[in-house]
Write a protein that holds these residues in place. Structure first.
Motif: not given
Length: 238
Positions: A131-144
């Motif tokens: 399973m994967s999730n990528h975001d090149f614009k932002r980083t969620p916080d640890t809980e996210g």
């Protein structure tokens, strides 16, 4: 003892590039454990020709006891794939059924129904689900980040990969802390990457912050901050 496996990403578009990458990889054959085939680079090809390219790469490495990950990275997650969600689902299921692969990369943002459908087909064909999730614009916080990993677990993943682009040091720490927490809960199933130069240390982390997989290259980097597999092997065998 470090248990991180090194993945070499192959992203050549045409026959010459593919053969050159394969040859370079074979020159560094002891420096990686798994081959990732980026199917999205063949997006302009019809299904038959796409399959021929993928099989050629598989046939080059399976006799050398290398595991295979098939990845179709969509444009929304940093790749060049432009297929609709219906086409994406059909492609991944067809690859699970017809290709000798070990892992199928499934973008969880494709939707729970599509993910569940691909997981079912993968299970029927003894293919593990990455399973994967990528975001090149932002980083969620640890809980996210942990909420994304928890979702991957509920959806039946075998490996949970998250990769985000950091704006500052705090974002890198978010990823590192999420990996530590998720590993404590799920074991060696987590891949946490903070992309680019700022987050490069997440690709070489050892101990409680280490990922089960780290991605490198032999000819061209396929993601910001990737490191050559030979350098990765040196780091992980110190």
């Amino acid at each position: 003892m470090n248990t991180t496996k090194i993945v070499v990403t192959l992203s050549g578009h045409n026959d010459d590039e593919i053969k050159a990458e394969i040859n370079k990889a074979k020159d560094s054959i002891d420096d990686f454990d798994i081959v990732e085939i980026r199917g999205d680079v063949f997006d302009a090809l019809n299904r038959e020709d796409h399959g021929k390219k993928v099989r050629f790469i598989i046939d080059s490495f399976k006799p050398l006891n290398k595991e295979i990950i098939y990845t179709y990275r969509t444009a929304r997650e940093g790749g060049s794939g432009s297929k609709t969600t219906v086409e994406y689902e059909a492609l991944l299921k067809a690859v699970c059924k017809s290709m000798d692969i070990d892992y199928i990369d499934i973008e969880v943002q494709s939707g729970d129904k599509i993910t569940a459908s691909v997981v079912e087909t993968a299970r029927e064909n003894n293919v593990k689900c990455l399973m994967s999730n990528h975001d090149f614009k932002r980083t969620p916080d640890t809980e996210g980040i942990l909420s994304v990993i928890n979702k991957m677990d509920k959806l039946g993943g075998d490996i949970y990969k998250v990769a985000y682009f950091p704006k500052d040091e705090k974002d890198v720490i978010y990823v590192t802390e999420a990996v530590k927490t998720a590993k404590a809960e799920y074991g060696d199933k987590v891949v946490g990457i903070s992309m680019g130069a700022l987050g490069k240390r997440t690709r070489t982390a050892v101990g409680e912050a280490s990922s089960v997989l780290t991605y490198g290259f032999v000819a061209r980097d396929a993601a910001p901050g990737q490191i050559h597999v030979t350098e990765l092997r040196k780091i992980f065998t110190k």
